[in-house]
Design a protein around this motif. Structure first.
Motif, PDB file in Angstrom:
ATOM      1  N   LEU A  35       7.592  17.710  -5.039  1.00  0.00           N
ATOM      2  CA  LEU A  35       6.962  16.768  -5.954  1.00  0.00           C
ATOM      3  C   LEU A  35       8.097  16.183  -6.794  1.00  0.00           C
ATOM      4  N   GLY A  36       8.287  14.869  -6.703  1.00  0.00           N
ATOM      5  CA  GLY A  36       9.413  14.244  -7.420  1.00  0.00           C
ATOM      6  C   GLY A  36      10.739  14.878  -7.044  1.00  0.00           C
ATOM      7  N   GLY A  37      10.870  15.273  -5.782  1.00  0.00           N
ATOM      8  CA  GLY A  37      12.132  15.841  -5.307  1.00  0.00           C
ATOM      9  C   GLY A  37      12.311  17.322  -5.614  1.00  0.00           C
ATOM     10  N   ARG A  38      11.338  17.916  -6.318  1.00  0.00           N
ATOM     11  CA  ARG A  38      11.447  19.325  -6.701  1.00  0.00           C
ATOM     12  C   ARG A  38      10.565  20.172  -5.797  1.00  0.00           C
ATOM     13  N   LEU A  39      11.089  21.302  -5.339  1.00  0.00           N
ATOM     14  CA  LEU A  39      10.277  22.184  -4.491  1.00  0.00           C
ATOM     15  C   LEU A  39       9.154  22.804  -5.335  1.00  0.00           C
ATOM     16  N   VAL A  40       7.905  22.583  -4.901  1.00  0.00           N
ATOM     17  CA  VAL A  40       6.773  23.109  -5.678  1.00  0.00           C
ATOM     18  C   VAL A  40       5.847  23.987  -4.837  1.00  0.00           C
ATOM     19  N   GLY A  41       6.157  24.143  -3.557  1.00  0.00           N
ATOM     20  CA  GLY A  41       5.275  24.987  -2.753  1.00  0.00           C
ATOM     21  C   GLY A  41       5.875  25.297  -1.403  1.00  0.00           C
ATOM     22  N   PHE A  42       5.442  26.413  -0.857  1.00  0.00           N
ATOM     23  CA  PHE A  42       5.859  26.717   0.507  1.00  0.00           C
ATOM     24  C   PHE A  42       4.904  27.717   1.129  1.00  0.00           C
ATOM     25  N   GLY A  43       4.951  27.765   2.435  1.00  0.00           N
ATOM     26  CA  GLY A  43       4.130  28.727   3.165  1.00  0.00           C
ATOM     27  C   GLY A  43       4.563  28.725   4.617  1.00  0.00           C
ATOM     28  N   TYR A  44       4.199  29.775   5.319  1.00  0.00           N
ATOM     29  CA  TYR A  44       4.596  29.850   6.725  1.00  0.00           C
ATOM     30  C   TYR A  44       3.621  30.725   7.497  1.00  0.00           C
ATOM     31  N   TRP A  45       3.620  30.560   8.828  1.00  0.00           N
ATOM     32  CA  TRP A  45       2.975  31.556   9.671  1.00  0.00           C
ATOM     33  C   TRP A  45       3.999  32.083  10.651  1.00  0.00           C
ATOM     34  N   LEU A  46       3.789  33.308  11.054  1.00  0.00           N
ATOM     35  CA  LEU A  46       4.689  33.981  12.003  1.00  0.00           C
ATOM     36  C   LEU A  46       3.863  34.527  13.149  1.00  0.00           C
ATOM     37  N   LEU A  93      -0.642  34.042   8.742  1.00  0.00           N
ATOM     38  CA  LEU A  93      -0.249  33.119   7.686  1.00  0.00           C
ATOM     39  C   LEU A  93       0.150  33.957   6.466  1.00  0.00           C
ATOM     40  N   GLU A  94       1.353  33.703   5.932  1.00  0.00           N
ATOM     41  CA  GLU A  94       1.863  34.596   4.888  1.00  0.00           C
ATOM     42  C   GLU A  94       2.446  33.822   3.719  1.00  0.00           C
ATOM     43  N   ARG A  95       2.393  34.435   2.536  1.00  0.00           N
ATOM     44  CA  ARG A  95       3.135  33.966   1.354  1.00  0.00           C
ATOM     45  C   ARG A  95       2.915  32.507   0.999  1.00  0.00           C
ATOM     46  N   LEU A  96       1.711  32.008   1.158  1.00  0.00           N
ATOM     47  CA  LEU A  96       1.444  30.649   0.668  1.00  0.00           C
ATOM     48  C   LEU A  96       1.626  30.664  -0.844  1.00  0.00           C
ATOM     49  N   ALA A  97       2.446  29.770  -1.359  1.00  0.00           N
ATOM     50  CA  ALA A  97       2.739  29.807  -2.791  1.00  0.00           C
ATOM     51  C   ALA A  97       2.969  28.403  -3.326  1.00  0.00           C
ATOM     52  N   VAL A  98       2.330  28.120  -4.446  1.00  0.00           N
ATOM     53  CA  VAL A  98       2.522  26.844  -5.139  1.00  0.00           C
ATOM     54  C   VAL A  98       2.927  27.175  -6.573  1.00  0.00           C
ATOM     55  N   ASP A  99       3.939  26.495  -7.058  1.00  0.00           N
ATOM     56  CA  ASP A  99       4.412  26.716  -8.427  1.00  0.00           C
ATOM     57  C   ASP A  99       3.254  26.570  -9.413  1.00  0.00           C
ATOM     58  N   SER A 100       3.162  27.484 -10.377  1.00  0.00           N
ATOM     59  CA  SER A 100       1.964  27.465 -11.232  1.00  0.00           C
ATOM     60  C   SER A 100       1.813  26.150 -12.002  1.00  0.00           C
ATOM     61  N   ALA A 101       2.930  25.497 -12.321  1.00  0.00           N
ATOM     62  CA  ALA A 101       2.840  24.216 -13.041  1.00  0.00           C
ATOM     63  C   ALA A 101       2.201  23.131 -12.178  1.00  0.00           C
ATOM     64  N   ALA A 102       2.125  23.366 -10.874  1.00  0.00           N
ATOM     65  CA  ALA A 102       1.581  22.337  -9.963  1.00  0.00           C
ATOM     66  C   ALA A 102       0.253  22.757  -9.332  1.00  0.00           C
ATOM     67  N   GLY A 120      -3.697  23.233  -8.590  1.00  0.00           N
ATOM     68  CA  GLY A 120      -4.873  22.386  -8.767  1.00  0.00           C
ATOM     69  C   GLY A 120      -4.653  20.921  -8.457  1.00  0.00           C
ATOM     70  N   ARG A 121      -3.555  20.611  -7.758  1.00  0.00           N
ATOM     71  CA  ARG A 121      -3.269  19.211  -7.428  1.00  0.00           C
ATOM     72  C   ARG A 121      -3.302  18.957  -5.926  1.00  0.00           C
ATOM     73  N   GLY A 122      -3.881  19.887  -5.178  1.00  0.00           N
ATOM     74  CA  GLY A 122      -4.038  19.657  -3.739  1.00  0.00           C
ATOM     75  C   GLY A 122      -2.857  20.095  -2.893  1.00  0.00           C
ATOM     76  N   ILE A 123      -1.856  20.725  -3.522  1.00  0.00           N
ATOM     77  CA  ILE A 123      -0.643  21.078  -2.764  1.00  0.00           C
ATOM     78  C   ILE A 123      -0.907  22.257  -1.825  1.00  0.00           C
TER      79      ILE A 123
END
Ligand SMILES: CC(C)(COP(=O)(O)OP(=O)(O)OC[C@H]1O[C@@H](n2cnc3c(N)ncnc32)[C@H](O)[C@@H]1OP(=O)(O)O)[C@@H](O)C(=O)NCCC(=O)NCCS
Length: 173
Positions: free
Chosen positions: A65-76, A89-98, A100-103
């Protein structure tokens, strides 16, 4: 928001992913850690995922978001020979500041598309029983609960259910 499907060189990913995961875990996020993971731990995790992506055994999605990493996730893909058609599917994570915005939804949707395209038959995941945001998200995308270990997840003196969910692409998932 930009969603990258190809992993960046892991040296560039490590720092922002480590910062985000550490912040989330310190805030009580249910990501499998009790203490914030160390930088070395995150480096090793990303190294394993990136290697698996390169041989078709994983997909990794990163949200900016605006060039800043705000989320990640992966499956293995599962390593056990009899489980090879399936992935977790593991470790889905979105930065708390972001939040509720659909990420989270965008990341998970992209990972489901990647799984379908890779021919994954069943995608599994597990979540802590009190993780309503994550469980609602997964249910809204078609995951169903197939089991639950009561009071299995230990965080200090607290115990939470471990909830197992699946999406079966062979049955229209
Ligand atoms: C779970 C998580 C990834 C969701 O990411 P997000 O970007 O905030 O989620 P989105 O904005 O895409 O919302 C998607 C859906 O999640 C659910 N959801 C999100 N926040 C919620 C909340 N506070 N309460 C209930 N449901 C919520 C809703 O179903 C929502 O769909 P809607 O917007 O159509 O109502 C994020 O909360 C997170 O990183 N949590 C900490 C780490 C974690 O728990 N990861 C999952 C491990 S299993």
């Amino acid at each position: 928001m930009d969603l990258a499907s190809e992993p960046e060189p892991k040296v560039q990913l490590t720092e922002p992913v480590h910062r985000m995961l550490a912040r989330l875990v310190r805030g009580g996020a249910a990501l499998g850690w009790v203490e914030a993971p160390s930088r070395d731990e995150v480096t090793a995790l990303l190294g394993d995922v990136v290697s698996a992506v390169r041989c078709g055994d994983a997909a990794l999605r990163v949200a900016y978001l605006g060039g800043r990493l705000v989320g990640f996730g992966y499956w293995l893909r599962y390593g056990r020979p009899t489980h090879r058609p399936h992935a977790d599917l593991e470790r889905l994570a979105v930065d708390s500041a972001a939040h509720g915005r659909g990420i989270g939804r965008a990341l998970t949707t992209a990972l489901l598309t990647d799984a379908r395209e890779a021919g994954i038959e069943v995608l599994t995941l597990d979540a802590r029983g009190d993780n309503t945001p994550a469980l609602r998200l997964y249910q809204s995308l078609g995951f169903t609960e197939y089991g639950r270990l009561p009071d299995f997840v230990a965080v200090g003196e607290h115990r939470y259910d471990k909830v197992f969910c699946m999406l079966d692409f062979r049955r229209g998932g």
